[in-house]
Design an enzyme around this catalytic site. Structure first.
Site, PDB file in Angstrom:
ATOM      1  N   HIS A 139      -9.862  -1.925  -2.970  1.00  0.00           N
ATOM      2  CA  HIS A 139      -8.645  -2.531  -3.516  1.00  0.00           C
ATOM      3  C   HIS A 139      -8.894  -3.875  -4.197  1.00  0.00           C
ATOM      4  O   HIS A 139      -7.949  -4.533  -4.615  1.00  0.00           O
ATOM      5  CB  HIS A 139      -7.616  -2.689  -2.395  1.00  0.00           C
ATOM      6  N   ILE A 191      -7.294   0.137  -6.811  1.00  0.00           N
ATOM      7  CA  ILE A 191      -5.977   0.737  -6.602  1.00  0.00           C
ATOM      8  C   ILE A 191      -5.213  -0.041  -5.539  1.00  0.00           C
ATOM      9  O   ILE A 191      -5.785  -0.804  -4.757  1.00  0.00           O
ATOM     10  CB  ILE A 191      -6.085   2.221  -6.189  1.00  0.00           C
ATOM     11  N   GLY A 243      -2.439   2.421  -0.115  1.00  0.00           N
ATOM     12  CA  GLY A 243      -1.398   3.407   0.125  1.00  0.00           C
ATOM     13  C   GLY A 243      -0.306   2.867   1.029  1.00  0.00           C
ATOM     14  O   GLY A 243       0.886   3.135   0.830  1.00  0.00           O
TER      15      GLY A 243
END
Length: 283
Positions: free
Chosen positions: A192, A207, A210
């Protein structure tokens, strides 16, 4: 993947003390305060009449990076979150010491080309009173560990989202630095933050966590159906269907049937569904 070892993994109790500052940081990391004069949002990012975002439970009592232990035999660089469920038995205190213990409840091989599902359960209790605050169930998709044929336990329930147009829609924009902010809650996975590592893992850039997308979903539900009242949320579960890139806007679509909320989310910029099969129960 060392299936037998994981099923008997020697998890120890994790004792964690969090403060009001941690509570405020979590709320900021899932979008509260984006409108600093919105009275509903302000209840989560300002000490006056402070409420705790229910999904903050997912950053409490984490057992540490056991999936990176060589004894687990997992290609941890290819792990992504598959599902997250939270049952909140009572509202989280704004500051507390909690005790938690993890356990592996299922390992399900989906095939060499898909990977293996690793399901865990975590109970979080108030260390001062012994009262259970929350129960978490998570599913990790170990994308590099399929083909073992392992099948232990059961998959989690799948909630069907209604067909047709949603009853309500709301949008939440994420910051370009959203992943760098969210990682301060304790999830420092370099996927991340490190562009080179993210590319090696198959992503164009780092990214969003989640669980940050999950927290944004809880934010959207509080805004859309609960008038920003945290005590209304009893449980929330959802599946992660695609990664989110920091800076994107998420469009949340939701339906209500009695005390049950159904929801899903997509990236506004890419038109990709990023959360699906969402279900929340209201008090």
């Amino acid at each position: 993947m060392n299936v037998d070892r994981l099923l008997a993994w020697p998890f120890q109790d994790v004792v964690q003390t969090y403060t009001v500052r941690d509570t405020l940081l979590y709320a900021l990391s899932v979008g509260f305060g984006s409108d600093p004069v919105d009275a509903g949002q302000l209840r989560y990012v300002f000490e006056k009449d402070l409420q705790v975002v229910p999904s903050m439970a997912v950053v409490l009592g984490h057992p540490g990076p056991y999936v990176t232990d060589p004894a687990a035999g997992i290609d941890f660089r290819k792990i992504v979150y598959g599902e997250q469920a939270l049952e909140l038995l009572r509202p989280l205190p704004a500051a507390a010491t909690v005790r938690a213990r993890e356990r592996v409840v299922a390992i399900l091989d989906k095939g060499r080309d898909k990977g293996t599902l690793l399901r865990t359960e975590r109970h979080i209790v108030d260390d001062a009173t012994g009262e259970t605050l929350a129960v978490l169930n998570a599913t990790l998709m170990c994308r590099g560990d399929g083909g073992s044929g392992a099948s232990h336990g059961e998959a989690g329930p799948v909630h069907a989202v209604p067909e047709g147009e949603p009853q309500r829609t709301t949008e939440l924009a994420t910051l370009p630095q959203a992943a760098l902010l969210y990682r301060l809650n304790g999830d420092t996975n370099p996927l991340h933050a490190d562009p080179e590592l993210a590319r090696r893992a198959g992503f164009e850039r780092p990214i969003l966590h989640g669980l940050c997308s999950y927290g944004l979903a809880v934010h959207a539900l509080l805004r859309t159906w609960c008038d920003y009242d945290a005590t209304r949320i009893a449980s929330v579960r959802a599946r992660f269907s695609a990664p989110v890139y920091p800076g994107e806007t998420l469009v949340f679509e939701s339906w209500r049937d009695g005390q049950t909320l159904s929801f899903r989310a997509r990236s506004k910029e890419r038109g990709v569904k990023v959360l699906d099969n969402g279900c929340a129960l209201l008090r």
